[in-house]
Design a protein around this motif. Structure first.
Motif, PDB file in Angstrom:
ATOM      1  N   PHE A  26      20.213  -2.148  50.129  1.00 61.33           N
ATOM      2  CA  PHE A  26      19.933  -2.077  48.721  1.00 61.33           C
ATOM      3  C   PHE A  26      20.146  -0.733  48.274  1.00 61.33           C
ATOM      4  O   PHE A  26      20.677  -0.738  47.173  1.00 61.33           O
ATOM      5  N   LEU A  27      19.957   0.494  48.981  1.00 70.76           N
ATOM      6  CA  LEU A  27      20.061   1.931  48.540  1.00 70.76           C
ATOM      7  C   LEU A  27      21.649   2.081  48.189  1.00 70.76           C
ATOM      8  O   LEU A  27      22.222   2.443  47.169  1.00 70.76           O
ATOM      9  N   THR A  28      22.453   1.505  49.376  1.00 73.11           N
ATOM     10  CA  THR A  28      23.712   1.580  48.953  1.00 73.11           C
ATOM     11  C   THR A  28      24.577   0.814  47.890  1.00 73.11           C
ATOM     12  O   THR A  28      25.199   1.331  47.053  1.00 73.11           O
ATOM     13  N   THR A  29      23.909  -0.121  47.643  1.00 68.94           N
ATOM     14  CA  THR A  29      24.237  -1.118  46.437  1.00 68.94           C
ATOM     15  C   THR A  29      24.042  -0.436  45.028  1.00 68.94           C
ATOM     16  O   THR A  29      24.943  -0.338  44.336  1.00 68.94           O
ATOM     17  N   PHE A  30      23.055   0.138  45.102  1.00 68.36           N
ATOM     18  CA  PHE A  30      22.648   1.060  43.827  1.00 68.36           C
ATOM     19  C   PHE A  30      23.483   2.118  43.872  1.00 68.36           C
ATOM     20  O   PHE A  30      23.773   2.696  42.430  1.00 68.36           O
ATOM     21  N   LEU A  31      23.615   2.783  44.708  1.00 67.83           N
ATOM     22  CA  LEU A  31      24.437   4.043  44.878  1.00 67.83           C
ATOM     23  C   LEU A  31      26.010   3.679  44.547  1.00 67.83           C
ATOM     24  O   LEU A  31      26.609   4.483  43.679  1.00 67.83           O
ATOM     25  N   ILE A  32      26.519   2.685  45.044  1.00 67.38           N
ATOM     26  CA  ILE A  32      27.906   2.274  44.590  1.00 67.38           C
ATOM     27  C   ILE A  32      27.891   1.964  43.133  1.00 67.38           C
ATOM     28  O   ILE A  32      28.994   2.437  42.566  1.00 67.38           O
ATOM     29  N   ALA A  33      26.768   1.357  42.664  1.00 66.89           N
ATOM     30  CA  ALA A  33      26.937   0.912  41.167  1.00 66.89           C
ATOM     31  C   ALA A  33      26.787   2.225  40.249  1.00 66.89           C
ATOM     32  O   ALA A  33      27.554   2.132  39.301  1.00 66.89           O
ATOM     33  N   TRP A  34      26.073   2.966  40.809  1.00 68.18           N
ATOM     34  CA  TRP A  34      25.863   4.294  40.099  1.00 68.18           C
ATOM     35  C   TRP A  34      27.184   5.183  39.958  1.00 68.18           C
ATOM     36  O   TRP A  34      27.567   5.661  39.133  1.00 68.18           O
ATOM     37  N   TRP A  35      27.636   5.337  41.114  1.00 70.70           N
ATOM     38  CA  TRP A  35      29.098   5.982  41.472  1.00 70.70           C
ATOM     39  C   TRP A  35      30.156   5.325  40.589  1.00 70.70           C
ATOM     40  O   TRP A  35      30.791   6.270  40.097  1.00 70.70           O
ATOM     41  N   TYR A  36      30.127   3.878  40.710  1.00 71.89           N
ATOM     42  CA  TYR A  36      31.166   3.206  39.821  1.00 71.89           C
ATOM     43  C   TYR A  36      31.052   3.626  38.409  1.00 71.89           C
ATOM     44  O   TYR A  36      32.122   3.938  37.485  1.00 71.89           O
ATOM     45  N   ALA A  37      29.911   3.506  37.729  1.00 64.26           N
ATOM     46  CA  ALA A  37      29.494   3.846  36.378  1.00 64.26           C
ATOM     47  C   ALA A  37      30.116   5.436  35.985  1.00 64.26           C
ATOM     48  O   ALA A  37      30.371   5.365  34.921  1.00 64.26           O
ATOM     49  N   ARG A  38      29.750   6.261  37.152  1.00 67.37           N
ATOM     50  CA  ARG A  38      29.891   7.588  36.542  1.00 67.37           C
ATOM     51  C   ARG A  38      31.479   7.693  36.680  1.00 67.37           C
ATOM     52  O   ARG A  38      32.058   8.351  35.629  1.00 67.37           O
ATOM     53  N   ARG A  39      32.290   7.212  37.484  1.00 70.61           N
ATOM     54  CA  ARG A  39      33.668   7.441  37.611  1.00 70.61           C
ATOM     55  C   ARG A  39      34.300   6.462  36.626  1.00 70.61           C
ATOM     56  O   ARG A  39      35.285   7.334  35.858  1.00 70.61           O
ATOM     57  N   ALA A  40      33.907   5.482  36.167  1.00 67.44           N
ATOM     58  CA  ALA A  40      34.531   4.732  35.033  1.00 67.44           C
ATOM     59  C   ALA A  40      34.307   5.624  33.783  1.00 67.44           C
ATOM     60  O   ALA A  40      35.093   5.453  32.940  1.00 67.44           O
ATOM     61  N   ALA A  41      33.054   5.988  33.449  1.00 65.36           N
ATOM     62  CA  ALA A  41      32.855   6.827  32.323  1.00 65.36           C
ATOM     63  C   ALA A  41      33.903   8.013  32.221  1.00 65.36           C
ATOM     64  O   ALA A  41      34.177   8.552  30.936  1.00 65.36           O
ATOM     65  N   THR A  42      34.171   8.776  33.328  1.00 62.09           N
ATOM     66  CA  THR A  42      34.908   9.818  33.113  1.00 62.09           C
ATOM     67  C   THR A  42      36.369   9.591  33.146  1.00 62.09           C
ATOM     68  O   THR A  42      37.123  10.274  32.700  1.00 62.09           O
ATOM     69  N   ARG A  43      36.760   8.540  34.081  1.00 66.41           N
ATOM     70  CA  ARG A  43      37.980   8.520  34.399  1.00 66.41           C
ATOM     71  C   ARG A  43      38.924   7.017  33.828  1.00 66.41           C
ATOM     72  O   ARG A  43      40.041   7.165  33.594  1.00 66.41           O
ATOM     73  N   LEU A  44      38.102   5.977  33.768  1.00 65.11           N
ATOM     74  CA  LEU A  44      38.673   4.797  33.472  1.00 65.11           C
ATOM     75  C   LEU A  44      38.416   4.527  31.675  1.00 65.11           C
ATOM     76  O   LEU A  44      39.356   4.160  31.225  1.00 65.11           O
ATOM     77  N   ASP A  45      37.433   4.649  31.381  1.00 67.70           N
ATOM     78  CA  ASP A  45      36.801   4.544  30.107  1.00 67.70           C
ATOM     79  C   ASP A  45      37.860   5.267  28.837  1.00 67.70           C
ATOM     80  O   ASP A  45      38.273   4.569  28.082  1.00 67.70           O
ATOM     81  N   PRO A  46      38.010   6.429  29.064  1.00 61.41           N
ATOM     82  CA  PRO A  46      39.002   7.115  28.041  1.00 61.41           C
ATOM     83  C   PRO A  46      40.185   6.509  28.282  1.00 61.41           C
ATOM     84  O   PRO A  46      40.928   6.503  26.928  1.00 61.41           O
ATOM     85  N   ARG A  47      40.830   6.340  29.344  1.00 60.32           N
ATOM     86  CA  ARG A  47      42.225   5.675  29.214  1.00 60.32           C
ATOM     87  C   ARG A  47      42.329   4.270  28.627  1.00 60.32           C
ATOM     88  O   ARG A  47      43.050   3.908  27.756  1.00 60.32           O
ATOM     89  N   ALA A  48      41.316   3.527  28.812  1.00 62.03           N
ATOM     90  CA  ALA A  48      41.287   2.052  28.314  1.00 62.03           C
ATOM     91  C   ALA A  48      40.933   2.147  26.890  1.00 62.03           C
ATOM     92  O   ALA A  48      41.555   1.407  26.071  1.00 62.03           O
ATOM     93  N   GLU A  49      40.093   3.229  26.232  1.00 58.66           N
ATOM     94  CA  GLU A  49      40.027   3.234  25.075  1.00 58.66           C
ATOM     95  C   GLU A  49      41.113   3.653  24.222  1.00 58.66           C
ATOM     96  O   GLU A  49      41.398   3.090  23.166  1.00 58.66           O
TER      97      GLU A  49
END
Length: 118
Positions: free
Chosen positions: A85-108
């Motif tokens: 469970f901890l791993t699942t939540f950590l991966i979700a948090w990590w992806y959300a952070r990464r997406a917000a900084t690296r993916l979302d600006p490019r997609a926008e």
């Protein structure tokens, strides 16, 4: 009863054409966005599935190890199960952070150009 108002209707003339979508999909910028997403998502997914299957295999074939007491009535199986469970939540948090900084600006940037904003 819906409390949100629907978005304003766009005229069909302001929507990108199929050719424009295809052109953007084949662009280097979109390819880089897709690569950035896949370079994170695929390895993390493989790692998590491997970790999950290890837990299942240990549960099935290493019962004495999984039954080893850690503290009181807490055994290795419970610790590893909660770690899932901890791993699942950590991966979700990590992806959300990464997406917000690296993916979302490019997609926008791609989205705003498609919508005629740039």
């Amino acid at each position: 009863m819906a409390t949100e108002t629907p978005p304003p209707a766009k005229s069909p003339a302001s929507l990108p054409s199929t050719e424009e979508f295809t052109e953007v999909q084949q662009s280097a910028e979109f390819g880089e966005l897709r690569r950035a997403h896949r370079s994170f998502a695929f390895p993390v997914t493989i790692a998590f599935i491997t970790w999950y299957l290890l837990y299942v295999l240990l549960s099935n074939y290493a019962g004495s190890f999984m039954g080893t007491k850690v503290a009181g009535n807490i055994n290795v199986a419970l610790v590893l199960g909660l770690a899932q469970f901890l791993t699942t939540f950590l991966i979700a948090w990590w992806y959300a952070r990464r997406a917000a900084t690296r993916l979302d600006p490019r997609a926008e940037a791609i989205k705003s150009r498609m919508e005629g904003g740039a």
